[in-house]
Write a protein that holds these residues in place. Sequence first.
Motif, mmCIF file in Angstrom:
data_model
loop_
_atom_site.group_PDB
_atom_site.id
_atom_site.type_symbol
_atom_site.label_atom_id
_atom_site.label_comp_id
_atom_site.label_asym_id
_atom_site.label_seq_id
_atom_site.Cartn_x
_atom_site.Cartn_y
_atom_site.Cartn_z
ATOM 1 N N UNK A 218 0.829 -1.203 0.000
ATOM 2 C CA UNK A 218 0.000 0.000 0.000
ATOM 3 C C UNK A 218 0.867 1.259 0.000
ATOM 4 N N UNK A 219 2.004 1.192 0.677
ATOM 5 C CA UNK A 219 2.891 2.357 0.730
ATOM 6 C C UNK A 219 3.417 2.710 -0.651
ATOM 7 N N UNK A 220 3.599 1.713 -1.493
ATOM 8 C CA UNK A 220 4.105 1.980 -2.848
ATOM 9 C C UNK A 220 3.101 2.787 -3.670
ATOM 10 N N UNK A 221 1.851 2.741 -3.279
ATOM 11 C CA UNK A 221 0.835 3.518 -3.984
ATOM 12 C C UNK A 221 1.063 5.017 -3.820
ATOM 13 N N UNK A 222 1.832 5.384 -2.792
ATOM 14 C CA UNK A 222 2.135 6.797 -2.572
ATOM 15 C C UNK A 222 2.930 7.384 -3.728
ATOM 16 N N UNK A 223 3.592 6.526 -4.518
ATOM 17 C CA UNK A 223 4.358 7.001 -5.660
ATOM 18 C C UNK A 223 3.451 7.652 -6.704
ATOM 19 N N UNK A 224 2.177 7.313 -6.672
ATOM 20 C CA UNK A 224 1.230 7.918 -7.607
ATOM 21 C C UNK A 224 0.988 9.392 -7.256
ATOM 22 N N UNK A 225 1.165 9.705 -5.988
ATOM 23 C CA UNK A 225 0.949 11.066 -5.490
ATOM 24 C C UNK A 225 2.074 11.984 -5.968
ATOM 25 N N UNK A 226 1.799 12.961 -6.837
ATOM 26 C CA UNK A 226 2.890 13.832 -7.334
ATOM 27 C C UNK A 226 3.516 14.674 -6.247
ATOM 28 N N UNK A 227 2.772 14.981 -5.185
ATOM 29 C CA UNK A 227 3.324 15.812 -4.113
ATOM 30 C C UNK A 227 4.463 15.109 -3.397
ATOM 31 N N UNK A 228 4.429 13.782 -3.357
ATOM 32 C CA UNK A 228 5.526 13.038 -2.735
ATOM 33 C C UNK A 228 6.850 13.383 -3.399
ATOM 34 N N UNK A 229 6.847 13.452 -4.721
ATOM 35 C CA UNK A 229 8.085 13.695 -5.462
ATOM 36 C C UNK A 229 8.575 15.136 -5.268
ATOM 37 N N UNK A 230 7.635 16.081 -5.208
ATOM 38 C CA UNK A 230 8.032 17.467 -4.955
ATOM 39 C C UNK A 230 8.648 17.612 -3.559
ATOM 40 N N UNK A 231 8.013 16.989 -2.578
ATOM 41 C CA UNK A 231 8.502 17.085 -1.197
ATOM 42 C C UNK A 231 9.863 16.420 -1.057
ATOM 43 N N UNK A 232 9.970 15.175 -1.543
ATOM 44 C CA UNK A 232 11.209 14.417 -1.371
ATOM 45 C C UNK A 232 12.363 15.018 -2.166
ATOM 46 N N UNK A 233 12.076 15.638 -3.295
ATOM 47 C CA UNK A 233 13.127 16.227 -4.117
ATOM 48 C C UNK A 233 13.936 17.255 -3.339
ATOM 49 N N UNK A 234 13.272 18.007 -2.459
ATOM 50 C CA UNK A 234 13.977 19.060 -1.732
ATOM 51 C C UNK A 234 14.242 18.663 -0.275
ATOM 52 N N UNK A 235 13.405 17.801 0.294
ATOM 53 C CA UNK A 235 13.620 17.429 1.696
ATOM 54 C C UNK A 235 14.861 16.564 1.868
ATOM 55 N N UNK A 236 15.092 15.660 0.951
ATOM 56 C CA UNK A 236 16.227 14.756 1.106
ATOM 57 C C UNK A 236 17.563 15.506 1.165
#
Length: 277
Positions: A218-236
């Motif tokens: 179920x956690x892998x479904x979060x990859x569909x969420x575009x906001x995840x990529x925006x957040x992780x791109x700068x948070x990491x």
Amino acid sequence: MAVTASSNAAWAGARKDLVAGWRSRELWAHLGWQDIRQRYRRSVLGPIWITISMAVTAVALGILYAGLFGNPLEEQLPYILVGFIVWAFISGCILEGADVFIKNEGLIKHLPAPISVHVYRLVWRQTLLFAHNLIVYAVMLFIWPQPLDWSSLLAFPAFALLALNGAWVALLFGMASSRFRDLNPIIGSVVQLMFFLTPIVWIYEDFLNSPNPAIAERARLAEINPFLHYIEMIRRPMLGEETVWRHWAVVLVLTLVGWAVTLWAMRRYRTRVPYWV
């Protein structure tokens, strides 16, 4: 031939609007700064209240979710804090972007300026708020130092990419909401929902690496969420974590698609905004 000439003129008008708006940066930079000063003009601490509010909320949620998930506070709190700072910028661009032309009705009707000026003003204002919130990030680094290295400098191009996306979102949503006023409450509800579906207060990797296969799936479904990529791109990079280029690739694709759709919308509807507002 006449249709082609008209289409080319419309495209040229959209590009000219963006370029002319950018060249008016002294105007929108001044207006954006005045927006913040006006909001806190009778306050003793002024814009510092932005930082205090962010810090209190992040610390409270950090303590709460560290206890719920059983994570050390020094791990959970920085994750939430940086996530909050980035999310504040993203949600600000979306929510205020939906109102950007409606709230500037008077200026649009009486000031002969490109409509992009109001969008640049909004993104600049959100950038100033982001900078204020970075004070909390600096304090966090002092209390809980993060393993920052040269790769952490990727946070700068990541934020530039974030601001570039904020501009097209505000332009597109601003034009759409000017025409269809019912979109504003819908956008507000969706943004509120996405806050809980995006790994801001919960750590994505904890669920992804769960020993329970159902939870991990179920956690892998979060990859569909575009906001995840925006957040992780700068948070990491801000937390000194390893860069995941998949997030950058998704954001770059969304940037290109988003600007393509926005330019098409500007070509067709830019001149109608003064009548809609």
